[in-house]
Design an enzyme around this catalytic site. Structure first.
Site, PDB file in Angstrom:
ATOM      1  N   LYS A   1      63.014  22.944  27.014  1.00  0.00           N
ATOM      2  CA  LYS A   1      64.116  22.495  27.882  1.00  0.00           C
ATOM      3  C   LYS A   1      63.640  22.483  29.336  1.00  0.00           C
ATOM      4  CE  LYS A   1      65.957  27.177  28.274  1.00  0.00           C
ATOM      5  NZ  LYS A   1      67.062  28.099  28.093  1.00  0.00           N
TER       6      LYS A   1
ATOM      7  N   ASN B   1      70.472   8.567  22.907  1.00  0.00           N
ATOM      8  CA  ASN B   1      69.124   8.927  22.465  1.00  0.00           C
ATOM      9  C   ASN B   1      68.749   8.082  21.261  1.00  0.00           C
ATOM     10  OD1 ASN B   1      66.722  10.511  22.228  1.00  0.00           O
ATOM     11  ND2 ASN B   1      67.681  11.702  20.592  1.00  0.00           N
TER      12      ASN B   1
ATOM     13  N   HIS C   1      66.295   8.416  17.783  1.00  0.00           N
ATOM     14  CA  HIS C   1      65.556   9.411  16.997  1.00  0.00           C
ATOM     15  C   HIS C   1      64.923   8.719  15.789  1.00  0.00           C
ATOM     16  CE1 HIS C   1      64.513  13.346  15.514  1.00  0.00           C
ATOM     17  NE2 HIS C   1      64.903  12.941  14.320  1.00  0.00           N
TER      18      HIS C   1
HETATM   19  C1  GAR Z   1      60.246   7.245  19.525  1.00  0.00           C
HETATM   20  O1  GAR Z   1      59.883   7.018  18.189  1.00  0.00           O
HETATM   21  C2  GAR Z   1      61.511   8.066  19.589  1.00  0.00           C
HETATM   22  O2  GAR Z   1      62.398   7.799  18.545  1.00  0.00           O
HETATM   23  C3  GAR Z   1      60.955   9.457  19.469  1.00  0.00           C
HETATM   24  O3  GAR Z   1      59.810   9.444  20.279  1.00  0.00           O
HETATM   25  C4  GAR Z   1      59.221   8.154  20.214  1.00  0.00           C
HETATM   26  C5  GAR Z   1      58.929   7.707  21.624  1.00  0.00           C
HETATM   27  O4  GAR Z   1      58.102   6.585  21.627  1.00  0.00           O
HETATM   28  N1  GAR Z   1      61.901  10.437  19.917  1.00  0.00           N
HETATM   29  C6  GAR Z   1      62.040  11.624  19.347  1.00  0.00           C
HETATM   30  O5  GAR Z   1      61.344  12.018  18.420  1.00  0.00           O
HETATM   31  C7  GAR Z   1      63.144  12.483  19.950  1.00  0.00           C
HETATM   32  N2  GAR Z   1      63.418  13.610  19.128  1.00  0.00           N
HETATM   33  P1  GAR Z   1      57.892   5.736  22.953  1.00  0.00           P
HETATM   34  O6  GAR Z   1      57.546   6.715  24.068  1.00  0.00           O
HETATM   35  O7  GAR Z   1      56.756   4.810  22.622  1.00  0.00           O
HETATM   36  O8  GAR Z   1      59.169   5.007  23.221  1.00  0.00           O
END
Ligand code: GAR
Length: 211
Positions: free
Chosen positions: A66, A110, A112
């Site tokens: 956090k 968000n 996910h």
């Molecule tokens: C994405 O797949 C997103 O869904 C995930 O991180 C990646 C970011 O990719 N987020 C999580 O896992 C949140 N818990 P990016 O930086 O290429 O957009």
């Protein structure tokens, strides 16, 4: 007037780029006003710079999962100074605390990489493979006090192939995210989808009466 988005990320920034592309092509009636990151050398900050989007690194402080209180205040201050309408988390790997939720009530979304409520938290693609699931996907949701628990705005399934690695699966999920996230934001910003507590509802399409 186009809605202003403040995008927060810690990683590569491919979702931010997809959202920015949708804004620039006019598909999404919004503009990426600000990109903030807790990771100084992140791809998302490099992409923001290349795209001439205002961006900043904010040191997250002492915790791993956090922001500390002063870092959180600085995130909020910069988002408010840029007058953003929506805070868009795109690979932001820290829990959102209550001061941020109070500053932007029902205005933080968000994405996910799983079909929530399955596989919340870190390493969602690896979790799905380890569990032996045949299908996973991507979820866009409103952020609340929990971890990946807020009202679901949009979801799309992605099949898990035999022999998939977490990385290969995550790349396919991301390709889906790049389509799903701008669409979901468009629905939310235009008011086609309304947040109703734990759920979201698509509004009935109304014909404008002929004069
Ligand atoms: C994405 O797949 C997103 O869904 C995930 O991180 C990646 C970011 O990719 N987020 C999580 O896992 C949140 N818990 P990016 O930086 O290429 O957009």
């Amino acid at each position: 007037m186009a809605a202003k988005l403040g995008i927060l990320g810690s990683g590569e920034g491919s979702n931010m780029a997809a959202i920015d592309d949708s804004c620039r092509s006019g598909v999404l009636a919004a503009e990426v006003a600000l990109v903030l990151s807790d990771v100084e050398d992140s791809g998302i900050l490099k992409l923001a710079k290349e795209r001439n989007i205002s961006h900043a690194y904010i040191a997250p402080g002492q915790y791993r999962t956090k922001l500390d209180d002063s870092a959180e205040s600085e995130f909020i201050r910069q988002l408010q100074a840029a007058a953003v309408d929506w805070v868009v988390l795109a690979g932001f790997m820290r829990i959102i605390k209550s001061n941020s939720l109070r500053a932007f009530p029902e205005r933080i979304v968000n994405i996910h990489p799983s079909l929530l409520p399955s596989f919340p938290g870190l390493g969602a693609a690896a979790q799905a493979i380890e569990f032996g699931a045949k299908v996973t996907g991507a979820t866009v949701h409103v952020v609340d006090q929990g971890i990946d628990t807020g009202a679901i705005i949009a979801q799309e399934a992605v099949r898990i192939e035999e022999g998939d690695t977490a990385q290969r699966l995550h790349e396919r999920i991301k390709a889906t995210e790049h389509r799903l996230y701008p669409q979901a934001l468009n629905d939310l910003i235009s008011g086609r989808i309304k947040i109703c507590g734990r759920t979201t509802q698509r509004q009935a399409w109304k014909r404008t009466p002929k004069s």
